[in-house]
Design a protein around this motif. Structure first.
Motif, PDB file in Angstrom:
ATOM      1  N   PRO A 188       0.833  -1.212   0.000  1.00 43.59           N
ATOM      2  CA  PRO A 188       0.000   0.000   0.000  1.00 43.59           C
ATOM      3  C   PRO A 188       0.867   1.261   0.000  1.00 43.59           C
ATOM      4  O   PRO A 188       2.013   1.235   0.458  1.00 43.59           O
ATOM      5  CB  PRO A 188      -0.808  -0.113   1.291  1.00 43.59           C
ATOM      6  CG  PRO A 188      -0.066  -1.091   2.143  1.00 43.59           C
ATOM      7  CD  PRO A 188       0.693  -1.990   1.234  1.00 43.59           C
ATOM      8  N   PHE A 189       0.272   2.310  -0.528  1.00 44.03           N
ATOM      9  CA  PHE A 189       1.006   3.579  -0.589  1.00 44.03           C
ATOM     10  C   PHE A 189       1.133   4.180   0.805  1.00 44.03           C
ATOM     11  O   PHE A 189       0.185   4.162   1.589  1.00 44.03           O
ATOM     12  CB  PHE A 189       0.271   4.548  -1.517  1.00 44.03           C
ATOM     13  CG  PHE A 189       0.957   5.872  -1.654  1.00 44.03           C
ATOM     14  CD1 PHE A 189       2.144   5.966  -2.368  1.00 44.03           C
ATOM     15  CD2 PHE A 189       0.428   7.024  -1.087  1.00 44.03           C
ATOM     16  CE1 PHE A 189       2.786   7.188  -2.517  1.00 44.03           C
ATOM     17  CE2 PHE A 189       1.063   8.243  -1.229  1.00 44.03           C
ATOM     18  CZ  PHE A 189       2.248   8.331  -1.941  1.00 44.03           C
ATOM     19  N   GLU A 190       2.318   4.664   1.089  1.00 47.94           N
ATOM     20  CA  GLU A 190       2.533   5.264   2.400  1.00 47.94           C
ATOM     21  C   GLU A 190       2.426   6.779   2.273  1.00 47.94           C
ATOM     22  O   GLU A 190       3.272   7.410   1.642  1.00 47.94           O
ATOM     23  CB  GLU A 190       3.926   4.878   2.900  1.00 47.94           C
ATOM     24  CG  GLU A 190       3.983   4.812   4.414  1.00 47.94           C
ATOM     25  CD  GLU A 190       5.327   4.278   4.884  1.00 47.94           C
ATOM     26  OE1 GLU A 190       6.063   5.062   5.485  1.00 47.94           O
ATOM     27  OE2 GLU A 190       5.631   3.091   4.614  1.00 47.94           O
ATOM     28  N   PHE A 191       1.366   7.297   2.858  1.00 45.78           N
ATOM     29  CA  PHE A 191       1.167   8.748   2.753  1.00 45.78           C
ATOM     30  C   PHE A 191       2.164   9.482   3.645  1.00 45.78           C
ATOM     31  O   PHE A 191       2.518   8.989   4.715  1.00 45.78           O
ATOM     32  CB  PHE A 191      -0.268   9.107   3.174  1.00 45.78           C
ATOM     33  CG  PHE A 191      -1.273   8.813   2.098  1.00 45.78           C
ATOM     34  CD1 PHE A 191      -1.420   9.693   1.017  1.00 45.78           C
ATOM     35  CD2 PHE A 191      -2.062   7.673   2.157  1.00 45.78           C
ATOM     36  CE1 PHE A 191      -2.340   9.411   0.033  1.00 45.78           C
ATOM     37  CE2 PHE A 191      -2.985   7.397   1.162  1.00 45.78           C
ATOM     38  CZ  PHE A 191      -3.128   8.274   0.096  1.00 45.78           C
ATOM     39  N   PRO A 192       2.604  10.652   3.208  1.00 43.55           N
ATOM     40  CA  PRO A 192       3.524  11.427   4.045  1.00 43.55           C
ATOM     41  C   PRO A 192       2.789  12.013   5.247  1.00 43.55           C
ATOM     42  O   PRO A 192       1.558  12.096   5.241  1.00 43.55           O
ATOM     43  CB  PRO A 192       4.006  12.526   3.091  1.00 43.55           C
ATOM     44  CG  PRO A 192       2.898  12.694   2.109  1.00 43.55           C
ATOM     45  CD  PRO A 192       2.266  11.335   1.953  1.00 43.55           C
ATOM     46  N   PRO A 193       3.525  12.430   6.267  1.00 44.94           N
ATOM     47  CA  PRO A 193       2.874  12.947   7.490  1.00 44.94           C
ATOM     48  C   PRO A 193       1.932  14.119   7.207  1.00 44.94           C
ATOM     49  O   PRO A 193       0.881  14.226   7.861  1.00 44.94           O
ATOM     50  CB  PRO A 193       4.063  13.409   8.350  1.00 44.94           C
ATOM     51  CG  PRO A 193       5.228  12.643   7.831  1.00 44.94           C
ATOM     52  CD  PRO A 193       4.978  12.394   6.385  1.00 44.94           C
TER      53      PRO A 193
ATOM     54  N   ASP B 202       4.084  17.056  -5.206  1.00 46.57           N
ATOM     55  CA  ASP B 202       4.967  15.927  -4.883  1.00 46.57           C
ATOM     56  C   ASP B 202       4.147  14.696  -4.499  1.00 46.57           C
ATOM     57  O   ASP B 202       4.446  13.577  -4.923  1.00 46.57           O
ATOM     58  CB  ASP B 202       5.900  16.302  -3.724  1.00 46.57           C
ATOM     59  CG  ASP B 202       6.952  17.313  -4.164  1.00 46.57           C
ATOM     60  OD1 ASP B 202       7.099  17.487  -5.389  1.00 46.57           O
ATOM     61  OD2 ASP B 202       7.583  17.930  -3.283  1.00 46.57           O
ATOM     62  N   LEU B 203       3.129  14.936  -3.682  1.00 47.20           N
ATOM     63  CA  LEU B 203       2.307  13.822  -3.210  1.00 47.20           C
ATOM     64  C   LEU B 203       1.572  13.155  -4.385  1.00 47.20           C
ATOM     65  O   LEU B 203       1.556  11.923  -4.497  1.00 47.20           O
ATOM     66  CB  LEU B 203       1.306  14.323  -2.162  1.00 47.20           C
ATOM     67  CG  LEU B 203       0.253  13.304  -1.692  1.00 47.20           C
ATOM     68  CD1 LEU B 203       0.941  12.098  -1.047  1.00 47.20           C
ATOM     69  CD2 LEU B 203      -0.734  13.930  -0.709  1.00 47.20           C
ATOM     70  N   ILE B 204       0.992  13.974  -5.245  1.00 48.04           N
ATOM     71  CA  ILE B 204       0.242  13.416  -6.398  1.00 48.04           C
ATOM     72  C   ILE B 204       1.173  12.594  -7.274  1.00 48.04           C
ATOM     73  O   ILE B 204       0.844  11.481  -7.700  1.00 48.04           O
ATOM     74  CB  ILE B 204      -0.434  14.540  -7.217  1.00 48.04           C
ATOM     75  CG1 ILE B 204      -1.524  15.228  -6.377  1.00 48.04           C
ATOM     76  CG2 ILE B 204      -1.037  13.977  -8.512  1.00 48.04           C
ATOM     77  CD1 ILE B 204      -2.113  16.472  -7.025  1.00 48.04           C
ATOM     78  N   ARG B 205       2.357  13.139  -7.497  1.00 45.26           N
ATOM     79  CA  ARG B 205       3.307  12.418  -8.343  1.00 45.26           C
ATOM     80  C   ARG B 205       3.675  11.074  -7.715  1.00 45.26           C
ATOM     81  O   ARG B 205       3.677  10.038  -8.379  1.00 45.26           O
ATOM     82  CB  ARG B 205       4.564  13.256  -8.539  1.00 45.26           C
ATOM     83  CG  ARG B 205       5.520  12.537  -9.471  1.00 45.26           C
ATOM     84  CD  ARG B 205       6.843  13.197  -9.593  1.00 45.26           C
ATOM     85  NE  ARG B 205       7.489  12.678 -10.805  1.00 45.26           N
ATOM     86  CZ  ARG B 205       8.695  12.996 -11.177  1.00 45.26           C
ATOM     87  NH1 ARG B 205       9.400  13.834 -10.485  1.00 45.26           N
ATOM     88  NH2 ARG B 205       9.201  12.470 -12.265  1.00 45.26           N
ATOM     89  N   ALA B 206       3.990  11.093  -6.417  1.00 47.37           N
ATOM     90  CA  ALA B 206       4.380   9.861  -5.730  1.00 47.37           C
ATOM     91  C   ALA B 206       3.232   8.853  -5.760  1.00 47.37           C
ATOM     92  O   ALA B 206       3.431   7.673  -6.047  1.00 47.37           O
ATOM     93  CB  ALA B 206       4.784  10.176  -4.294  1.00 47.37           C
TER      94      ALA B 206
ATOM     95  N   PHE C  86      -7.170  12.155  -2.464  1.00 47.72           N
ATOM     96  CA  PHE C  86      -7.801  13.450  -2.226  1.00 47.72           C
ATOM     97  C   PHE C  86      -8.792  13.425  -1.063  1.00 47.72           C
ATOM     98  O   PHE C  86      -9.386  14.425  -0.732  1.00 47.72           O
ATOM     99  CB  PHE C  86      -8.507  13.930  -3.502  1.00 47.72           C
ATOM    100  CG  PHE C  86      -7.554  14.104  -4.655  1.00 47.72           C
ATOM    101  CD1 PHE C  86      -6.526  15.035  -4.572  1.00 47.72           C
ATOM    102  CD2 PHE C  86      -7.683  13.349  -5.805  1.00 47.72           C
ATOM    103  CE1 PHE C  86      -5.641  15.204  -5.623  1.00 47.72           C
ATOM    104  CE2 PHE C  86      -6.802  13.520  -6.866  1.00 47.72           C
ATOM    105  CZ  PHE C  86      -5.780  14.447  -6.760  1.00 47.72           C
ATOM    106  N   ARG C  87      -8.984  12.283  -0.494  1.00 47.93           N
ATOM    107  CA  ARG C  87      -9.914  12.181   0.635  1.00 47.93           C
ATOM    108  C   ARG C  87      -9.258  11.383   1.739  1.00 47.93           C
ATOM    109  O   ARG C  87      -8.948  10.198   1.554  1.00 47.93           O
ATOM    110  CB  ARG C  87     -11.206  11.485   0.189  1.00 47.93           C
ATOM    111  CG  ARG C  87     -12.132  11.107   1.354  1.00 47.93           C
ATOM    112  CD  ARG C  87     -13.340  10.349   0.858  1.00 47.93           C
ATOM    113  NE  ARG C  87     -14.213  11.216   0.089  1.00 47.93           N
ATOM    114  CZ  ARG C  87     -15.132  12.021   0.641  1.00 47.93           C
ATOM    115  NH1 ARG C  87     -15.298  12.027   1.932  1.00 47.93           N
ATOM    116  NH2 ARG C  87     -15.876  12.785  -0.106  1.00 47.93           N
ATOM    117  N   ASN C  88      -9.028  12.032   2.826  1.00 48.93           N
ATOM    118  CA  ASN C  88      -8.492  11.334   3.985  1.00 48.93           C
ATOM    119  C   ASN C  88      -9.663  10.942   4.872  1.00 48.93           C
ATOM    120  O   ASN C  88     -10.213  11.763   5.604  1.00 48.93           O
ATOM    121  CB  ASN C  88      -7.502  12.229   4.733  1.00 48.93           C
ATOM    122  CG  ASN C  88      -6.791  11.483   5.847  1.00 48.93           C
ATOM    123  OD1 ASN C  88      -7.321  10.496   6.367  1.00 48.93           O
ATOM    124  ND2 ASN C  88      -5.611  11.952   6.210  1.00 48.93           N
ATOM    125  N   ALA C  89     -10.037   9.661   4.780  1.00 46.64           N
ATOM    126  CA  ALA C  89     -11.221   9.190   5.501  1.00 46.64           C
ATOM    127  C   ALA C  89     -11.038   9.333   7.003  1.00 46.64           C
ATOM    128  O   ALA C  89     -11.984   9.680   7.722  1.00 46.64           O
ATOM    129  CB  ALA C  89     -11.492   7.733   5.131  1.00 46.64           C
TER     130      ALA C  89
END
Lengths: 214, 187
Positions: free
Chosen positions: B10-15, B41-45, B67-70
């Protein structure tokens, strides 16, 4: 960007290979489609069985069987296509090998043409002539040289003879000195033989007493 | 977005993703610039990780975890998404698919990077200087482990056009149907 080599053209061979590969892709797609259909028929059969509809379940299974046969057939066709593609690609390699051989042969022939027997003979003849000419020159020069040499040799000979004569003369005086041990020699008498030898010049004296004046 | 690719991890979201104000466009210009850069940067990653080739301004896209942090119950607004996509395009990481500016191709790899990838693949796997089809390169049995497997059709067409322009391929069968493209990669 107009740089770079001119655009390479697709050959008829490339087009043929492409057509084969395109057909292969069509078959692959068809196979994937069949696989999903197979799964679906299987699901339908199961469903019908649980619903108690044996007739429809059988129909679905028959369809599935038929699709499986199709799949096997397409597999066969795929192999045929792949074989054909490989053959075509290999033919190109063979052609390239042939072209390579031909080129080598052409170069070899050109080289042979340059080295025709007549030419070689002509060159050898010319070489022989050149050698003969060279020899002639050498002989001519050689005789002249030997004449000069002759003069020098004669000069040298004369010199050696002279030296020999001188050596002989320088030894001469000593002979009488030792040869007359009995004679009651006086200093005056002793001078006589030297005086006699002195006819040839004063050279003998320096020769004999050389160490002093030099 | 449309992709069938399932990443192995799974993708690891940055802090920053867990920072609620991150999901609201900042009014203060310098902060906003920083925020937008972080988003780019986040979208690219994220797109690299999930092999996303397209993003749109559709409402559905806002349901994407990106785009949605549940957990925070925060999501990006449509306007903000438009700003972000515009920034992405400005950074040469995306291109509007049409003048209506509702969809973008995401270039998490640039066209020239993709071109290099394809040529390297052809050279390493014996596909150089042989005829290949678009279908074979994009969906064939020999490319399932490649990064470009199942690449977006339109992006793939662009990459092939780029290669053709650079004369790194010989076009044998130009086609608007990418599966039926035929070309030889010059190795």
């Amino acid at each position: 960007m107009g740089q770079g080599p001119s655009k390479p053209k697709a050959s008829a061979h490339d087009k043929a290979v492409f057509e084969l590969k395109k057909q292969r892709d069509v078959l692959r797609k068809y196979q994937k489609q069949l696989a999903t259909v197979l799964d679906r028929e299987h699901a339908i059969a199961k469903q019908c069985l649980t619903a108690g509809d044996k007739r429809r379940a059988l129909l679905a299974l028959r369809k599935k069987k038929y699709q499986e046969q199709l799949l096997a057939k397409t597999d066969q066709q795929l192999v045929t296509l792949e074989e054909m593609t490989s053959t075509l690609e290999y033919a190109v390699i063979e052609k390239e090998v042939m072209a390579g051989l031909q080129q080598g042969n052409a170069v070899l022939q050109a080289l042979h043409q340059e080295m025709s027997v007549e030419k070689v003979e002509a060159i050898l003849d010319e070489t022989a002539e050149a050698i003969a000419y060279q020899k002639e020159i050498e002989e001519l020069l050689g005789t002249k040289l030997s004449e000069e040499d002759e003069a020098e040799v004669e000069r040298e000979l004369a010199q050696i003879q002279e030296e020999a004569a001188l050596a002989l003369e320088t030894k001469m005086p000593s002979v009488p000195v030792t040869a007359r041990p009995v004679a009651e020699n006086t200093g005056v008498e002793e001078e006589v033989p030297t005086a006699a030898a002195a006819e040839k010049g004063k050279e003998k004296k320096p020769a004999s007493y050389a160490p002093l004046p030099a | 977005m449309s992709t069938n690719y399932a990443p192995p991890v799974p993708f690891e979201f940055p802090p920053i993703y867990s920072f609620p104000p991150f999901f609201t466009l900042q009014p203060h210009a310098p902060s906003r610039d920083k925020q937008v850069t972080a988003w780019v940067d986040l979208i690219r990653a994220y797109c690299t990780h999930h092999r996303v080739y397209r993003l749109s301004l559709n409402a559905s896209i806002l349901d994407l975890p990106l785009f949605r942090n549940a957990a925070l119950n925060r999501s990006v607004s449509r306007d903000m998404l438009h700003t972000l996509l515009t920034a992405l395009v400005k950074a040469d990481l995306a291109e509007w698919t049409s003048k209506s500016k509702t969809h973008v191709f995401v270039y998490w790899k640039s066209l020239s990077e993709w071109s290099d990838t394809l040529v390297a693949w052809a050279k390493d796997n014996g596909f150089a200087n042989t005829v290949v089809t678009g279908y074979e390169v994009r969906l064939g049995d020999y490319v399932t482990d490649q990064e470009f497997y199942a690449m977006d059709e339109a992006v793939f067409a662009k990459v092939v056009a780029h290669l053709d322009h650079q004369r790194r391929i010989v076009m044998i069968n130009p086609s608007s149907n990418v599966d039926e493209l035929g070309f030889k990669i010059i190795g």
